[in-house]
Design an enzyme around this catalytic site. Structure first.
Site, PDB file in Angstrom:
ATOM      1  CD  GLU A  52     -86.493 -24.162  68.060  1.00  0.00           C
ATOM      2  OE1 GLU A  52     -87.824 -23.873  66.936  1.00  0.00           O
ATOM      3  OE2 GLU A  52     -87.882 -23.354  69.000  1.00  0.00           O
TER       4      GLU A  52
ATOM      5  CG  ASN B  64     -83.328 -21.399  73.020  1.00  0.00           C
ATOM      6  OD1 ASN B  64     -82.848 -22.040  74.159  1.00  0.00           O
ATOM      7  ND2 ASN B  64     -84.532 -21.051  72.475  1.00  0.00           N
TER       8      ASN B  64
ATOM      9  CG  HIS C 227     -91.139 -25.735  75.796  1.00  0.00           C
ATOM     10  ND1 HIS C 227     -91.789 -24.269  76.114  1.00  0.00           N
ATOM     11  CD2 HIS C 227     -90.304 -25.548  74.889  1.00  0.00           C
ATOM     12  CE1 HIS C 227     -91.707 -23.463  75.862  1.00  0.00           C
ATOM     13  NE2 HIS C 227     -91.014 -23.978  74.444  1.00  0.00           N
TER      14      HIS C 227
ATOM     15  CD  GLU D 202     -87.942 -21.368  73.912  1.00  0.00           C
ATOM     16  OE1 GLU D 202     -89.257 -21.546  73.677  1.00  0.00           O
ATOM     17  OE2 GLU D 202     -87.402 -20.809  73.356  1.00  0.00           O
TER      18      GLU D 202
ATOM     19  CG  ASP E 296     -93.628 -23.648  78.217  1.00  0.00           C
ATOM     20  OD1 ASP E 296     -93.068 -24.493  78.650  1.00  0.00           O
ATOM     21  OD2 ASP E 296     -94.621 -23.008  77.956  1.00  0.00           O
TER      22      ASP E 296
END
Length: 346
Positions: A167, A210, A247, A276, A278
């Site tokens: 990030e 990432n 996400h 990650e 979801d």
């Protein structure tokens, strides 16, 4: 990603491919079972038949939950520590390392024959205060090098992919670097420095960048990360993969150009991983999106695996969104079936 973090506005031949990826996965403990005549009945097995992994983020304090462990062991063939391998957890004070909880997750995964992703080495968040208080470039560089060397050295040769830098870019339309202590003290070069340090620390680990909100090809943040990776590849900076956190919610649905994004990064010569995943929602709408994301990965030969960010909904960092594949009673949701069907059909 952390369960305590605020919720964001997240915006060759086939046979050769499978065998090549199978060899990579087998070397890290993930066995690809090619040539079976029936559909696999778990996520990890179905992914392995396609030469990929299907993983979950795991929290050490849930390993005492028998249903959690049973589901983890049955369904997944890769593990990422949710918080236990982050800087504040491993090195809360300078050069004093505590691997207890990280090792608990790592040892469980390896005992089950699962691969392990390392998350994360250099990140502005969940960073102990002493790092932010370092006053000079030399101090920050030294601390970063020591942390990378100690953490990667502890697991050397046993973790297949590391999120080296996490990030590092701002949201919005600027494409700018995030104003972290690393950016402030070391400038734009700190990401390259971190990757070079990581290569020295564990030459066999896949080194990943990432980030989140990099799913839509047209977004400025996506383009900024792409340009960085393209530059790194052109100059021989050691980067092997790009992680897409993935996400998604109603304000940031899966973009129509998601496959394009993954393929364009892969075309630079890096693996891509959904790190990650979801998706907020429920029922058939959530299931359709989960299935579509899985299909997008399968359509890109260098998309080597998918990790969902948790196992049951109620342990998710965004539990009110019910964003995972199992409900609070560990029942398989429609989204689970959509993912399994996509893997088996892929």
């Amino acid at each position: 990603m952390t369960s305590a973090r605020r919720q964001r506005r997240k915006p060759g031949t086939r046979k050769t491919l499978v065998l090549g990826l199978a060899a990579v996965l087998a070397s890290t403990g993930v066995v690809a079972m090619s040539g079976t005549a029936h559909a696999a009945d778990t996520l990890g097995a179905a992914a392995a038949e396609k030469g990929r992994y299907f993983g979950a983020a795991v929290a050490a304090n849930h390993l005492g939950d028998s249903q959690y462990v049973q589901t983890l062991n049955r369904e997944f063939n890769s593990v990422t520590a949710e918080n236990e391998m982050k800087w504040d957890a491993l090195e809360p004070s300078q050069n004093n390392f505590n691997f207890g909880n990280a090792d608990r997750i790592f040892n469980h995964a390896r005992q089950q024959g699962m691969a392990v992703r390392g998350h994360t080495l250099v990140w502005h968040s969940q960073l102990p205060g002493w790092v932010n208080n370092l006053g000079s470039a030399d101090q920050v560089r030294s601390a970063m090098r020591n942390h990378i060397n100690q953490v990667m050295g502890h697991y050397k040769g046993q973790i297949h992919s590391w999120d080296v830098v996490n990030e590092a870019f701002e949201d919005g339309n600027s494409g700018a670097r995030r104003n972290s202590v690393f950016q402030q003290r070391l400038g734009n070069g700190y990401i390259e420095e971190a990757f070079r340090m990581a290569r020295e620390a564990d030459p066999n680990a896949k080194l990943c960048y990432n980030d989140y909100n990099t799913d839509n090809w047209s977004h400025a943040k996506t383009q900024a990360v792409y340009n960085m990776v393209k530059d790194f590849k052109s100059r021989g900076v050691p980067i092997d993969c790009v992680g897409f956190q993935a996400h998604f919610n109603s304000g940031n649905p899966v973009p129509n150009n998601y496959h394009t994004t993954l393929q364009n990064f892969a075309d630079l010569g890096v693996d891509v991983q959904l790190t990650e995943l979801d998706i907020a929602g429920s029922g058939s709408s959530q299931a359709e999106q989960f299935g579509g994301v899985t299909q997008a990965c399968l359509a890109v030969s260098r998309c080597t695996g998918i990790t969902v960010w948790g196992i049951p909904d109620h342990y998710s960092w965004r539990s009110n969104d019910t964003p995972l594949l199992f409900d609070r009673n560990y029942n398989k949701k429609q989204a689970y079936t959509a993912v399994l069907n996509a893997l088996n059909a892929g």
